[in-house]
Design an enzyme around this catalytic site. Structure first.
Site, short mmCIF file in Angstrom:
data_model
loop_
_atom_site.label_atom_id
_atom_site.label_comp_id
_atom_site.label_asym_id
_atom_site.label_seq_id
_atom_site.Cartn_x
_atom_site.Cartn_y
_atom_site.Cartn_z
N GLY A 148 0.85 -1.19 0.00
CA GLY A 148 0.00 0.00 0.00
C GLY A 148 0.88 1.23 0.00
N ALA A 149 0.64 2.16 -0.93
CA ALA A 149 1.49 3.34 -1.04
C ALA A 149 1.56 4.12 0.27
CB ALA A 149 0.98 4.25 -2.16
N ASN A 159 3.38 2.14 3.06
CA ASN A 159 4.83 2.15 2.83
C ASN A 159 5.45 3.43 3.38
OD1 ASN A 159 4.63 -0.30 1.46
ND2 ASN A 159 4.69 0.63 -0.57
N ARG A 190 -8.78 -6.59 -5.06
CA ARG A 190 -9.14 -5.51 -4.15
C ARG A 190 -10.54 -4.95 -4.40
NH1 ARG A 190 -4.86 -1.05 -6.20
NH2 ARG A 190 -5.21 -0.18 -4.10
N ARG A 231 -2.67 5.19 -10.98
CA ARG A 231 -3.12 3.81 -11.18
C ARG A 231 -4.25 3.84 -12.22
NH1 ARG A 231 0.79 3.44 -8.58
NH2 ARG A 231 1.26 2.08 -6.81
N LYS A 243 10.16 13.39 -10.09
CA LYS A 243 11.05 12.22 -10.03
C LYS A 243 11.45 11.82 -11.45
CE LYS A 243 7.65 10.68 -7.65
NZ LYS A 243 6.65 9.83 -6.94
N LEU A 244 12.75 11.70 -11.68
CA LEU A 244 13.27 11.41 -13.01
C LEU A 244 13.87 10.01 -13.13
CD1 LEU A 244 15.08 14.85 -13.57
CD2 LEU A 244 12.74 14.22 -14.21
N GLY A 245 13.58 9.14 -12.17
CA GLY A 245 14.09 7.78 -12.22
C GLY A 245 15.61 7.76 -12.15
N ASP A 262 7.53 5.54 -3.22
CA ASP A 262 7.16 5.69 -1.80
C ASP A 262 8.40 5.98 -0.96
OD1 ASP A 262 4.57 5.05 -2.59
OD2 ASP A 262 4.87 2.92 -2.21
#
Length: 314
Positions: free
Chosen positions: A37-38, A41, A110, A172, A230-232, A263
């Site tokens: 779960g985001a 986490n 879910r 998602r 976020k750029l990985g 996360d």
């Protein structure tokens, strides 16, 4: 009287069964039970760093729900406002094991879960406002119309009360009725946050912009005080309207599982900002924890304790 918290987060927790061997899930005979779960986490990651964290949700009154509660309480997370609902089910997912550094296959069970039935009235207002910060994500908002309303109302309430709010877009697509609904819903919530944390591809989809600076400007223009894109493997770009810059990615020896990296990144950035670290150092902490997360098979095994963080000079 509620004991003051540093951070609260609300969301769906699920029991995750991780394959004990590579291959199609239907051929795997041994699975390892973990939490998923985001929001949980992030709650676990912040609690390991010594912050006082509360998590609110709705679980089925079943063995899966009890396992999740025991696990989160064992991490020091305040679960006093989690509702155990008789006759309702706790969410479950299966995750494959990969050996090539790619994304694992995740199979969710879910639909109709207890968490999807959570309503705004289920949230204890005094407990919520006992915290100085709320962390929200686009995952819980997508679970159901009710969970979207919980996200919207709690974010508004915290913002109006002068608390800070962080929002990880965390898309998602399969949970939303359409891409357009996802874009509108996530951007509506992002406008209620102080700190917005999109991934680069998420930002492109949500804003129509291509470059990190333009994505950041999109959310700054809508009320955010800080945007971190976020750029990985390329690190992260940050902009708070006065300062902008780039933080390189932390080294990764071997990618084991990409799930949970975002996360972990949120744990680093949120904890750093709440501790008053300079912006660049907070983002660097996020990049370092995110890099740890991809080198382990589960979502939380890579989340460090305060001692580990201190030894790393972060």
């Amino acid at each position: 009287m509620n004991e003051p918290l540093d951070v609260v987060t609300l969301g769906e927790a699920m029991v995750m069964l991780v394959a004990g061997q590579p291959g199609p899930l239907e051929q795997v005979e041994i699975f390892h039970k973990r939490t998923a779960g985001a929001e949980t986490n992030v709650a676990i990651g912040l609690a390991r760093l010594g912050l006082r964290v509360g998590w609110g949700s709705r679980l089925g009154q079943d063995s899966l729900g009890r396992y999740l509660l025991d696990s989160l309480r064992g991490e020091g997370v305040d679960c006093s406002r989690v509702i155990l609902a008789p006759g309702e089910r706790t969410g479950l997912l299966f995750k494959s094991r990969v050996t090539d550094g790619g994304d694992p296959l995740v199979e969710y069970h879910r639909a109709g879960s207890a968490a999807s039935r959570m309503r705004p009235d289920d949230v204890d207002r005094d407990w919520l406002l006992s915290a100085r910060h709320l962390h929200a994500t686009g995952v819980f908002a997508a679970v159901s119309a009710d969970s979207f309303e919980v996200s919207r109302r709690t974010m508004r309430l915290m913002r109006e009360a002068g608390r800070t709010v962080s929002f990880d877009t965390n898309l998602r697509p399969t949970l939303w009725p359409s891409t357009q609904a996802m874009r509108e819903g996530v951007n509506e919530l992002a406008a209620l946050a102080d700190w917005v944390l999109p991934g680069i591809e998420e930002g492109r989809l949500l804003t129509g912009e291509r470059e990190p600076a333009a994505i950041a400007r999109f959310y700054l223009d809508r009320g955010a005080r800080l945007v971190v894109v976020k750029l990985g493997p390329d690190g992260a770009y940050y902009d708070d309207g006065a300062r902008s810059g780039h933080v390189p990615a932390s080294p990764v020896e071997r990618v084991v599982d990409t799930v949970g990296a975002g996360d972990g990144f949120a744990v680093g950035v949120v904890s750093g900002l709440l501790e008053g670290l300079p912006l660049e150092r907070a983002v660097a902490r996020g990049a370092w924890i995110g890099a740890r997360a991809v080198q382990v098979p589960g979502d939380t095994e890579g989340l460090p304790t305060r001692t580990v963080l201190r030894l790393a000079g972060l």
